[in-house]
Design a protein around this motif. Structure first.
Motif, short mmCIF file in Angstrom:
data_model
loop_
_atom_site.label_atom_id
_atom_site.label_comp_id
_atom_site.label_asym_id
_atom_site.label_seq_id
_atom_site.Cartn_x
_atom_site.Cartn_y
_atom_site.Cartn_z
N LEU A 311 -5.57 6.57 104.86
CA LEU A 311 -5.22 7.73 104.05
C LEU A 311 -5.65 9.05 104.70
N LEU A 312 -6.71 8.99 105.50
CA LEU A 312 -7.25 10.21 106.09
C LEU A 312 -7.04 10.29 107.59
N ASP A 313 -6.29 9.37 108.17
CA ASP A 313 -6.07 9.34 109.62
C ASP A 313 -4.58 9.20 109.92
N PRO A 314 -3.87 10.34 110.05
CA PRO A 314 -4.33 11.73 109.95
C PRO A 314 -4.41 12.18 108.49
N ILE A 315 -5.00 13.34 108.28
CA ILE A 315 -5.22 13.85 106.93
C ILE A 315 -3.90 14.14 106.23
N THR A 316 -2.83 14.41 107.00
CA THR A 316 -1.52 14.71 106.39
C THR A 316 -0.95 13.49 105.66
N THR A 317 -1.51 12.32 105.90
CA THR A 317 -1.07 11.13 105.16
C THR A 317 -1.37 11.30 103.68
#
Length: 650
Positions: A311-317
């Motif tokens: 979810l946070l990798d990348p944050i744009t997810t």
């Protein structure tokens, strides 16, 4: 004087009714002229494997050959026979010229635009919009879709006629449904009959053009769900049978593929969870480009797309998931107040259910929006129409004209780029530095221009940046072998790299080309046959390859060819027999027999032919690429040829 006033008044009424039609014709002509600049482009990527069957058995000049080509499809579970049949409009042999194929695609795009205008008009009538409102909203929304640069990559990419035809039959199905639905208050029996026929026939036609055509009942269910006219709604029993059950069946077939295991797809560099995370970012990006158009996007080199690992990798997810969830929630929340907004959003999401969720397809392709975006511009069109009631209508007309001009300019520039295939490929390659396919293209172009040293250097530097790319690894080795520059160290380097690199389907193709290259002549074979054989044997022990059915069949076949070139016929015949067992196909077997008969002994070729005959006798006739009579005649002819040759040798 009075007669003149009456005539003038009638003329104004007539022009008021015909002006939208004239404007639609004008938009179609403009769109056609814009796309003409893209007709000079060549075939691309998936065009070749899907169309080369046009020439597998020579010119397609008989019904048996037509049937064989139409049934040769492999792009999806249905084989997409309707799409394949449509290619026969343009040519019946291969190689061919892309011009006429692209011209037909443009005609289909224009037809889809006209049908979309009709579909939106009927939708608005069913949603109780006034006729004048419906006409102008339909004109603006369909024109934006028709002129949008995002669909150049569908229209001028020959093989994406599959997506175009699926959209064509889907729109026809929607038109048939909405047209018949208007009859419900007056002729209910006819209405239900024509609605059912429209859904049934068009779902079949759309699905056999491309599999996402099976979503038609679900898309109509979305249109029905957002319809504010609940008074004349079809009875629930009919909706259950004709809409809900087909929709649930398709959704079941999609989501039964749910499997969150770590290595679900050995031929992909992502698992199902990572795909779902990544698709949230991708669908958000689709929407961005649809509403903020640009001349050229990511193109077809999507193998370097950044995969979401969490979810946070990348944050744009996470932000994309929040954005899409909010959009979906608002579509339900404002369904009654803004039905056009809701139908645009829910239709878009529903159309992406097959290609942008859990199935193991490649991550990113623009053409997935060709169908999904059909109604996406309805809210913009409606807002522009109602804006002219608040401000000077001339200003609104100016805004609409500017929108059309921007879209037309972007589409023209993009079509012009697509008309120059070499420039297009280099543009994509330079703008996607993390794509192995893109860097492979740059290296190939450098080689074609005579810059072999620079090409090899580019591949080496790309491999340092992308050490997991088996494609670049194999291409570097192949280039060195092709120009007799490869050493034992090069083969050792490639082998050690392949041991650490994940499976790559294009690397398998590279392995096949490498084998063909090293057996091309005696000198090449003396130098490179043994190292190539050793490389294949190492891959046989590679977990990423030995579990892939394509490689399991190919490996013994390539080893047989190498042993035959090395004049070790005993080993060759053993591997040919193993390959035949794995292919379990008479066509593949006859090709092996031809090779053995040409470069080996007639006795061994006859022995292998008898094994092929055994496979043929047990093969499902529906899977034969030629008629049974043709195979019977060919096997009998080859048996006689080999027997005569054996007797002559004695």
């Amino acid at each position: 004087m009075m007669i003149g006033i009456i005539i003038l008044k009638d003329f104004k009424i007539m022009m008021k009714n015909y002006l939208p039609i004239l404007n639609l014709y004008l938009i179609i002509i403009i769109c056609f002229l814009i796309y003409l600049s893209g007709l000079q482009g060549d075939f691309l990527f998936d065009d070749y494997p899907n169309l080369e069957s046009l020439g597998t058995y020579g010119t397609i000049d008989g019904w048996d050959k037509v049937r064989n080509f139409i049934q040769s499809g492999f792009a999806g579970p249905t084989g997409r026979p309707i799409s394949l049949a449509s290619f026969l409009i343009n040519d019946n042999t291969w190689p061919s010229i892309a011009y006429s194929f692209k011209y037909t695609n443009i005609m289909i795009h224009l037809l889809n635009g006209v049908l979309l205008y009709w579909a939106i008009l009927l939708l608005l009538r069913n949603y109780n919009y006034k006729e004048q409102q419906a006409i102008w909203i339909a004109l603006i929304a369909s024109s934006i879709w028709l002129l949008h640069p995002y669909f150049v990559s569908t229209t001028l990419y020959v093989v994406q006629r599959m997506a175009q035809l699926a959209t064509l039959f889907t729109v026809i199905g929607i038109i048939g449904y909405l047209k018949a639905r208007l009859l419900l208050p007056y002729k209910p029996f006819q209405a239900y009959f024509y609605m059912a026929i429209s859904i049934g026939i068009c779902t079949i036609l759309a699905t056999y053009s491309k599999e996402n055509g099976a979503l038609l009942p679900l898309l109509i269910l979305v249109i029905e769900f957002c319809n504010p006219n609940t008074r004349d709604k079809p009875i629930w029993q009919w909706r259950v049978v004709c809409l809900w059950l087909p929709s649930l069946a398709v959704l079941y077939l999609i989501f039964r593929e749910l499997n969150f295991s770590e290595n679900l797809w050995p031929n992909r560099n992502f698992n199902q969870v990572e795909r779902l995370y990544s698709e949230a970012r991708i669908v958000s990006e689709y929407l961005y480009h649809l509403f903020i158009p640009q001349i050229e996007g990511r193109g077809l080199y999507q193998d370097g797309y950044l995969i979401s690992k969490s979810l946070l990798d990348p944050i744009t997810t996470l932000s994309s998931i929040v954005f899409l969830t909010g959009l979906l929630f608002s579509a339900f929340l404002y369904k009654n107040k803004y039905p056009l907004f809701s139908v645009a959003i829910l239709f878009f999401f529903a159309a992406h259910m097959m290609e942008s969720t859990v199935l193991g397809l490649e991550l990113y392709f623009e053409h997935r929006n060709y169908l999904a975006a059909l109604f996406l511009f309805l809210p913009i069109a409606a807002a522009l129409y109602f804006l002219k009631e608040k401000i000077n209508p001339k200003l609104v007309y100016l805004i609409i004209a500017i929108i059309f001009l921007i879209l037309s300019f972007f589409t023209y520039e993009r079509a012009k780029l697509w008309g120059n295939t070499n420039a297009l490929l280099m543009y994509w390659a330079k703008n996607t530095p993390n794509s192995p396919r893109a860097q492979s293209t740059i290296a190939r172009k450098l080689t074609e221009q005579g810059y072999l040293f620079e090409s090899n250097q580019h591949l080496e530097s790309s491999l340092e940046r992308m050490p997991q790319s088996a494609l670049l690894n194999m291409q570097l080795l192949l280039q060195k072998v092709s120009y007799a520059l490869a050493t034992e160290q090069d083969f050792e380097f490639a082998t050690q790299k392949l041991k650490k690199q994940p499976f790559d389907a294009q690397a398998i193709q590279g392995l096949r080309v490498l084998t063909e290259s090293v057996i091309a002549n005696e000198q090449q074979c003396i130098r490179y046959c043994q190292p190539t054989l050793s490389l294949i044997q190492h891959l046989d022990r590679h977990a990423g390859y030995n579990k892939i059915s394509v490689y399991q069949r190919l490996s013994p076949y390539l080893k047989a060819k190498i042993y035959l070139a090395m004049h070790q016929e005993k080993a060759a015949i053993a591997y040919y027999q193993e390959a035949l067992q794995r292919y379990n196909d008479v066509e593949a077997g006859l090709m092996m027999v031809a090779e053995l008969g040409t470069y080996g002994s007639a006795q061994n070729a006859l022995h292998l032919l008898n094994k092929v005959d055994e496979v043929y006798q047990h093969q499902d006739t529906s899977k034969l690429k030629r008629s049974k009579t043709e195979y019977d005649m060919e096997i009998s002819r080859l048996q006689k040829v080999f027997i005569d040759k054996i007797q002559t040798e004695l």
